[in-house]
Design a protein around this motif. Structure first.
Motif, PDB file in Angstrom:
ATOM      1  N   ASN A 125       0.750  -1.458  -0.098  1.00  0.00           N
ATOM      2  CA  ASN A 125      -0.129   0.113  -0.142  1.00  0.00           C
ATOM      3  C   ASN A 125       0.966   1.515   0.070  1.00  0.00           C
ATOM      4  OD1 ASN A 125      -2.331  -1.331  -0.466  1.00  0.00           O
ATOM      5  ND2 ASN A 125      -3.098  -1.029   1.879  1.00  0.00           N
ATOM      6  N   SER A 126       0.765   2.422   0.595  1.00  0.00           N
ATOM      7  CA  SER A 126       1.088   3.541   0.142  1.00  0.00           C
ATOM      8  C   SER A 126       2.202   3.572   1.341  1.00  0.00           C
ATOM      9  CB  SER A 126       0.135   5.435  -0.016  1.00  0.00           C
ATOM     10  OG  SER A 126      -0.246   5.304   1.300  1.00  0.00           O
ATOM     11  N   SER A 127       2.344   2.550   2.365  1.00  0.00           N
ATOM     12  CA  SER A 127       2.833   3.475   3.419  1.00  0.00           C
ATOM     13  C   SER A 127       3.446   1.970   4.242  1.00  0.00           C
ATOM     14  CB  SER A 127       2.288   3.962   4.805  1.00  0.00           C
ATOM     15  OG  SER A 127       1.439   3.772   5.296  1.00  0.00           O
ATOM     16  N   GLU A 128       4.259   1.278   4.966  1.00  0.00           N
ATOM     17  CA  GLU A 128       4.647   0.628   5.531  1.00  0.00           C
ATOM     18  C   GLU A 128       4.313  -0.013   6.470  1.00  0.00           C
ATOM     19  OE1 GLU A 128       8.421  -1.103   8.255  1.00  0.00           O
ATOM     20  OE2 GLU A 128       9.057   0.118   6.113  1.00  0.00           O
ATOM     21  N   GLU A 129       2.794   0.918   7.079  1.00  0.00           N
ATOM     22  CA  GLU A 129       2.186   1.025   8.554  1.00  0.00           C
ATOM     23  C   GLU A 129       0.730   0.136   7.385  1.00  0.00           C
ATOM     24  OE1 GLU A 129       2.045   0.902  11.276  1.00  0.00           O
ATOM     25  OE2 GLU A 129       0.132   0.714  11.554  1.00  0.00           O
ATOM     26  N   SER A 130       0.567   1.063   6.063  1.00  0.00           N
ATOM     27  CA  SER A 130      -0.850   0.444   5.735  1.00  0.00           C
ATOM     28  C   SER A 130      -0.642  -0.838   5.562  1.00  0.00           C
ATOM     29  CB  SER A 130      -1.053   1.741   4.685  1.00  0.00           C
ATOM     30  OG  SER A 130      -2.238   1.355   4.063  1.00  0.00           O
ATOM     31  N   SER A 131       0.408  -1.619   4.606  1.00  0.00           N
ATOM     32  CA  SER A 131       0.576  -2.941   3.479  1.00  0.00           C
ATOM     33  C   SER A 131       0.244  -3.641   4.753  1.00  0.00           C
ATOM     34  CB  SER A 131       2.286  -2.400   3.367  1.00  0.00           C
ATOM     35  OG  SER A 131       2.503  -1.546   2.511  1.00  0.00           O
ATOM     36  N   THR A 153       7.035  -5.095  -0.126  1.00  0.00           N
ATOM     37  CA  THR A 153       7.356  -3.943  -0.504  1.00  0.00           C
ATOM     38  C   THR A 153       7.575  -4.249  -2.611  1.00  0.00           C
ATOM     39  OG1 THR A 153       9.782  -4.494  -0.263  1.00  0.00           O
ATOM     40  CG2 THR A 153       9.099  -3.407   1.713  1.00  0.00           C
TER      41      THR A 153
END
Ligand SMILES: NC(=O)c1ccc[n+]([C@@H]2O[C@H](COP(=O)([O-])OP(=O)(O)OC[C@H]3O[C@@H](n4cnc5c(N)ncnc54)[C@H](OP(=O)(O)O)[C@@H]3O)[C@@H](O)[C@H]2O)c1
Length: 293
Positions: free
Chosen positions: A62-68, A81
């Motif tokens: 997704n748009s950030s590591e946290e969101s992924s 990633t």
């Protein structure tokens, strides 16, 4: 070995449903990266896992590591990633149409030449995506709807003319647990958005109105909800299983001077046909505008 080679393939027909042959494709070692696992990408993830992709082989970016990480946890998949694209058999693009120009070119340096790129975004074309991907040949567009997440979706499959049979077969296999898959040319995509992509929202609006009226008529909301949902589902299944024309099925519920005839007359006075046709036409028109037509 990439399971790319082992997936089932067959000729396209004008309209077809996935078959047990698709469901039997062994996807247990196929690797998939989903770039953009929101509502639609998330529904795809659920369907791909049901089709046999192993959770550790399904990476979410997704748009950030946290969101992924959050999406992977919610969907029982694995955060990833863009580097995971290097080894992926398939890359699924689930970002919003306006994000395609920024996101798709960043995949180019990672994509294997034989990797399938499956894009579920509306408002684009195979030609535009091909250009953003620097001429990548193994490209398939899919136009799904959100009931895919419960295995009852409708997905229009649109392979690039250059895509190989293995890629088209892999796309079908990934969608084998998603519901109905139809082959229609890309120029029918706008119509499909009106009839399927956006249409669940039209049906949800109708269901919401029916539940509210059942409550107004005195039925408690939980029962009203169960009753309306089963009635809508039962009516669709009845038509699917009998193959009857809806007008014939309707006439079988309408006795002369009876309750159903009164209700149907009220629906017609309310302009239900024009309202539904208008909603489908508006969605299709918006899709044409978004893709620059
Ligand atoms: N919803 C439908 O019924 C439907 C039907 C047919 C087709 N589609 C198509 O599906 C696509 C997605 O729609 P949606 O409703 O699912 O949207 P959504 O819920 O907003 O999902 C978009 C996803 O893209 C991710 N994303 C945004 N920027 C990114 C980046 N730079 N790199 C990687 N991921 C990024 C978002 O992650 P963050 O949460 O981290 O921002 C989010 O997970 C659209 O193109 C739409 O046309 C939708």
């Amino acid at each position: 070995m990439s399971t790319h080679e082992s997936t089932s393939t067959r000729e396209s027909t004008s309209s077809q449903q996935t078959t047990p042959e698709d469901a039997l494709a062994d996807l247990s070692s196929t690797t998939v990266v989903v770039v953009g696992a929101g509502n639609m990408g998330g529904a795809f993830v659920t369907a791909a896992l049901a089709a046999g992709i192993a959770p550790e082989n399904l990476r979410i970016v997704n748009s950030s590591e946290e969101s992924s990480r959050r999406a992977a946890e919610d969907l029982d998949a694995t955060p990833g990633t863009l580097a995971d694209v290097d080894d992926a058999d398939a890359v699924v693009i689930g970002v919003k149409p306006y994000q395609l120009d920024a996101v798709v070119p960043s995949l180019r340096e990672h994509l294997r030449e034989d990797a399938l790129v499956l894009c579920v975004a509306a408002g684009t074309t195979l030609a535009a995506l091909g250009e953003l991907l620097g001429g990548h040949r193994e490209l398939v567009r899919a136009m799904p709807n959100t009931p895919m997440s419960v295995g009852e979706g409708v997905t229009q499959l649109m392979p690039s003319p250059e895509a190989g049979e293995a890629s088209v077969g892999l796309a079908r296999a990934l969608l084998s647990a998603s519901g109905l898959v139809v082959d229609l040319p890309e120029d029918k995509g706008h119509a499909l958005i009106g009839a399927a992509g956006s249409a669940p929202a039209f049906v949800f609006t109708m269901i919401d109105a029916m539940i509210d009226e059942a409550v107004r008529q005195g039925i408690p909301r939980p029962e009203a909800t169960r009753i309306v949902l089963q009635t809508v589902k039962g009516s669709a299944v009845l038509l699917q299983e009998t193959g009857e024309h809806p007008a014939v099925a309707r006439s079988q519920v309408m006795s002369p001077g009876g309750t159903t005839a009164e209700g149907v007359a009220a629906l017609e006075r309310g302009g239900i046909r024009a309202a539904l046709a208008g909603a489908m036409d508006a969605a299709a028109s918006r899709s044409r505008t978004m893709s620059g037509e």
